[in-house]
Design a protein around this motif. Structure first.
Motif, PDB file in Angstrom:
ATOM      1  N   ARG A 214      72.466  25.748 106.271  1.00 34.34           N
ATOM      2  CA  ARG A 214      73.704  25.103 106.712  1.00 34.34           C
ATOM      3  C   ARG A 214      74.243  24.212 105.597  1.00 34.34           C
ATOM      4  NH1 ARG A 214      70.486  25.521 111.177  1.00 34.34           N
ATOM      5  NH2 ARG A 214      71.477  26.477 112.979  1.00 34.34           N
ATOM      6  N   ILE A 215      75.535  24.312 105.317  1.00 36.56           N
ATOM      7  CA  ILE A 215      76.174  23.476 104.308  1.00 36.56           C
ATOM      8  C   ILE A 215      76.559  22.160 104.976  1.00 36.56           C
ATOM      9  CG2 ILE A 215      78.016  23.302 102.590  1.00 36.56           C
ATOM     10  CD1 ILE A 215      75.971  25.650 102.208  1.00 36.56           C
ATOM     11  N   VAL A 216      76.110  21.030 104.383  1.00 37.51           N
ATOM     12  CA  VAL A 216      76.372  19.707 104.964  1.00 37.51           C
ATOM     13  C   VAL A 216      76.723  18.712 103.862  1.00 37.51           C
ATOM     14  CG1 VAL A 216      74.823  20.060 106.935  1.00 37.51           C
ATOM     15  CG2 VAL A 216      73.925  19.059 104.831  1.00 37.51           C
ATOM     16  N   GLN A 217      77.402  17.634 104.254  1.00 38.03           N
ATOM     17  CA  GLN A 217      77.604  16.534 103.322  1.00 38.03           C
ATOM     18  C   GLN A 217      76.293  15.785 103.205  1.00 38.03           C
ATOM     19  OE1 GLN A 217      80.943  14.289 104.841  1.00 38.03           O
ATOM     20  NE2 GLN A 217      82.336  15.459 103.541  1.00 38.03           N
ATOM     21  N   HIS A 218      75.943  15.404 101.962  1.00 36.43           N
ATOM     22  CA  HIS A 218      74.653  14.750 101.757  1.00 36.43           C
ATOM     23  C   HIS A 218      74.631  14.005 100.432  1.00 36.43           C
ATOM     24  CE1 HIS A 218      70.363  14.055 101.959  1.00 36.43           C
ATOM     25  NE2 HIS A 218      70.179  14.685 100.818  1.00 36.43           N
ATOM     26  N   ASP A 219      74.195  12.766 100.483  1.00 36.57           N
ATOM     27  CA  ASP A 219      73.914  11.980  99.280  1.00 36.57           C
ATOM     28  C   ASP A 219      75.109  11.917  98.323  1.00 36.57           C
ATOM     29  OD1 ASP A 219      72.224  10.327  97.856  1.00 36.57           O
ATOM     30  OD2 ASP A 219      71.219  11.958  96.794  1.00 36.57           O
ATOM     31  N   GLY A 220      76.289  11.708  98.869  1.00 36.35           N
ATOM     32  CA  GLY A 220      77.491  11.586  98.048  1.00 36.35           C
ATOM     33  C   GLY A 220      78.094  12.903  97.598  1.00 36.35           C
ATOM     34  N   GLY A 221      77.571  14.007  98.082  1.00 37.51           N
ATOM     35  CA  GLY A 221      78.094  15.325  97.719  1.00 37.51           C
ATOM     36  C   GLY A 221      77.836  16.279  98.855  1.00 37.51           C
ATOM     37  N   PHE A 222      77.358  17.457  98.525  1.00 41.50           N
ATOM     38  CA  PHE A 222      77.044  18.477  99.524  1.00 41.50           C
ATOM     39  C   PHE A 222      75.663  19.041  99.236  1.00 41.50           C
ATOM     40  CE2 PHE A 222      81.580  18.182  99.432  1.00 41.50           C
ATOM     41  CZ  PHE A 222      81.946  18.306 100.761  1.00 41.50           C
ATOM     42  N   ALA A 223      75.057  19.596 100.275  1.00 42.51           N
ATOM     43  CA  ALA A 223      73.745  20.219 100.141  1.00 42.51           C
ATOM     44  C   ALA A 223      73.671  21.351 101.148  1.00 42.51           C
ATOM     45  CB  ALA A 223      72.640  19.209 100.404  1.00 42.51           C
ATOM     46  N   TYR A 224      72.629  22.159 101.022  1.00 37.97           N
ATOM     47  CA  TYR A 224      72.321  23.062 102.129  1.00 37.97           C
ATOM     48  C   TYR A 224      71.081  22.521 102.807  1.00 37.97           C
ATOM     49  CZ  TYR A 224      69.198  25.509  98.797  1.00 37.97           C
ATOM     50  OH  TYR A 224      68.238  25.834  97.877  1.00 37.97           O
ATOM     51  N   LYS A 225      70.984  22.801 104.090  1.00 38.35           N
ATOM     52  CA  LYS A 225      69.912  22.261 104.903  1.00 38.35           C
ATOM     53  C   LYS A 225      69.267  23.404 105.666  1.00 38.35           C
ATOM     54  CE  LYS A 225      69.251  18.717 108.426  1.00 38.35           C
ATOM     55  NZ  LYS A 225      69.919  17.772 109.329  1.00 38.35           N
ATOM     56  N   VAL A 226      67.945  23.441 105.680  1.00 42.56           N
ATOM     57  CA  VAL A 226      67.177  24.404 106.466  1.00 42.56           C
ATOM     58  C   VAL A 226      66.287  23.581 107.386  1.00 42.56           C
ATOM     59  CG1 VAL A 226      65.488  26.265 106.426  1.00 42.56           C
ATOM     60  CG2 VAL A 226      67.214  26.124 104.615  1.00 42.56           C
ATOM     61  N   GLY A 227      66.541  23.675 108.680  1.00 41.15           N
ATOM     62  CA  GLY A 227      65.825  22.815 109.621  1.00 41.15           C
ATOM     63  C   GLY A 227      66.204  21.377 109.337  1.00 41.15           C
TER      64      GLY A 227
END
Length: 82
Positions: free
Chosen positions: A7-20
């Protein structure tokens, strides 16, 4: 067969992908995170060789098992901007 969703999410001032509940490293743009998630999902489906692996569970107990190189999960990428 196992299914893994990136899943693409906003994270740590940018974006990341998240699994679980696990985040990737941060990427400066949504597009960069999406490209990385697609690459990771594709690589996850790629068959490999059968290997003996060791892993630590949430209680700190180590396990050893044989991972079949042909036992690959189905993957997809969920993009909230799509």
């Amino acid at each position: 067969m196992t299914h893994v969703t990136y899943r693409i999410v906003q994270h740590d001032g940018g974006f990341a992908y998240k699994v679980g509940e696990v985040f990737s490293e941060p990427f400066p743009t949504h597009e960069a995170a999406l490209a990385a998630a697609k690459r990771a999902a594709r690589e996850q489906r790629t068959p490999g060789s059968t290997e003996v692996i060791e892993w630590e569970d949430e209680r700190g107990v180590w396990h050893t098992e044989t991972a079949s190189g042909s036992d690959r999960p189905e993957t997809d990428v969920e993009d909230s901007k799509a």
